[in-house]
Write a protein that holds these residues in place. Structure first.
Motif, PDB file in Angstrom:
ATOM      1  N   UNK A  25       0.804  -1.222   0.000  1.00 39.62           N
ATOM      2  CA  UNK A  25       0.000   0.000   0.000  1.00 39.62           C
ATOM      3  C   UNK A  25       0.841   1.279   0.000  1.00 39.62           C
ATOM      4  N   UNK A  26       1.982   1.275   0.682  1.00 39.46           N
ATOM      5  CA  UNK A  26       2.838   2.464   0.708  1.00 39.46           C
ATOM      6  C   UNK A  26       3.396   2.746  -0.683  1.00 39.46           C
ATOM      7  N   UNK A  27       3.931   1.712  -1.337  1.00 39.27           N
ATOM      8  CA  UNK A  27       4.449   1.898  -2.693  1.00 39.27           C
ATOM      9  C   UNK A  27       3.316   2.330  -3.629  1.00 39.27           C
ATOM     10  N   UNK A  28       2.172   1.698  -3.484  1.00 33.59           N
ATOM     11  CA  UNK A  28       1.025   2.067  -4.312  1.00 33.59           C
ATOM     12  C   UNK A  28       0.642   3.524  -4.162  1.00 33.59           C
ATOM     13  N   UNK A  29       0.634   4.008  -2.945  1.00 29.50           N
ATOM     14  CA  UNK A  29       0.282   5.411  -2.693  1.00 29.50           C
ATOM     15  C   UNK A  29       1.312   6.359  -3.312  1.00 29.50           C
ATOM     16  N   UNK A  30       2.594   6.021  -3.161  1.00 34.29           N
ATOM     17  CA  UNK A  30       3.649   6.866  -3.738  1.00 34.29           C
ATOM     18  C   UNK A  30       3.508   6.915  -5.256  1.00 34.29           C
ATOM     19  N   UNK A  31       3.328   5.757  -5.893  1.00 35.07           N
ATOM     20  CA  UNK A  31       3.223   5.716  -7.349  1.00 35.07           C
ATOM     21  C   UNK A  31       1.967   6.424  -7.841  1.00 35.07           C
ATOM     22  N   UNK A  32       0.891   6.299  -7.091  1.00 36.01           N
ATOM     23  CA  UNK A  32      -0.341   7.005  -7.444  1.00 36.01           C
ATOM     24  C   UNK A  32      -0.142   8.518  -7.406  1.00 36.01           C
ATOM     25  N   UNK A  33       0.624   8.975  -6.452  1.00 33.82           N
ATOM     26  CA  UNK A  33       0.897  10.406  -6.302  1.00 33.82           C
ATOM     27  C   UNK A  33       1.863  10.918  -7.381  1.00 33.82           C
ATOM     28  N   UNK A  34       2.917  10.161  -7.640  1.00 30.22           N
ATOM     29  CA  UNK A  34       3.950  10.586  -8.592  1.00 30.22           C
ATOM     30  C   UNK A  34       3.482  10.449 -10.037  1.00 30.22           C
ATOM     31  N   UNK A  64       8.778  16.624  -4.564  1.00 33.92           N
ATOM     32  CA  UNK A  64       7.597  15.766  -4.474  1.00 33.92           C
ATOM     33  C   UNK A  64       7.869  14.370  -5.035  1.00 33.92           C
ATOM     34  N   UNK A  65       8.856  14.246  -5.909  1.00 30.32           N
ATOM     35  CA  UNK A  65       9.226  12.936  -6.440  1.00 30.32           C
ATOM     36  C   UNK A  65      10.079  12.136  -5.463  1.00 30.32           C
ATOM     37  N   UNK A  66      11.013  12.805  -4.815  1.00 29.68           N
ATOM     38  CA  UNK A  66      12.001  12.117  -3.981  1.00 29.68           C
ATOM     39  C   UNK A  66      11.580  11.967  -2.522  1.00 29.68           C
ATOM     40  N   UNK A  67      10.923  12.955  -1.958  1.00 34.42           N
ATOM     41  CA  UNK A  67      10.640  12.934  -0.518  1.00 34.42           C
ATOM     42  C   UNK A  67       9.874  11.704  -0.048  1.00 34.42           C
ATOM     43  N   UNK A  68       8.876  11.210  -0.782  1.00 29.31           N
ATOM     44  CA  UNK A  68       8.205   9.995  -0.283  1.00 29.31           C
ATOM     45  C   UNK A  68       9.160   8.818  -0.098  1.00 29.31           C
ATOM     46  N   UNK A  69      10.119   8.674  -1.006  1.00 31.19           N
ATOM     47  CA  UNK A  69      11.092   7.576  -0.913  1.00 31.19           C
ATOM     48  C   UNK A  69      12.061   7.809   0.248  1.00 31.19           C
TER      49      UNK A  69
END
Length: 101
Positions: A25-34, A64-69
């Motif tokens: 779910x975390x990866x999914x949320x990041x990819x959905x946002x990016x 916004x691209x890098x901070x979630x990672x």
């Protein structure tokens, strides 16, 4: 501007998130946002990694691209400009060659 976002993910906290069942779910949320154009998960230097192709309008979009990672995975991120063959064709290499003889 098309960019390559190269991500190296350390074993922790990723391993813990896998065990807890929360990593998907975390990866999914990041990819959905990016909203990357493409995503490739791979091994990098013996650890988990990913390469994303993203298109941004200006440099202010980079955090916004890098901070979630960074924040969710303590990942290392590298961002590189990526050109298509057409971009290279329009770069004017023939003029640069004569200018810098």
């Amino acid at each position: 501007m098309r960019m390559l976002l190269n991500i190296r993910i350390p074993h922790e906290p990723f391993n813990t998130m896998v065990r807890e069942g929360t990593v998907g779910p975390v990866i999914g949320k990041i990819l959905e946002e990016i909203k990357p154009e493409a995503v490739y998960f791979t091994e990098q230097d013996g650890a988990r990694g990913a390469v994303l192709v993203v298109d941004i309008d200006n440099a202010s979009s980079i955090p916004a691209l890098a901070e979630p990672w960074f924040l969710k995975f303590n990942a290392d991120c590298e961002i590189r400009i990526a050109m298509l063959p057409q971009d290279l064709k329009e770069a004017g290499l023939e003029n640069l060659g004569s200018k810098w003889k």
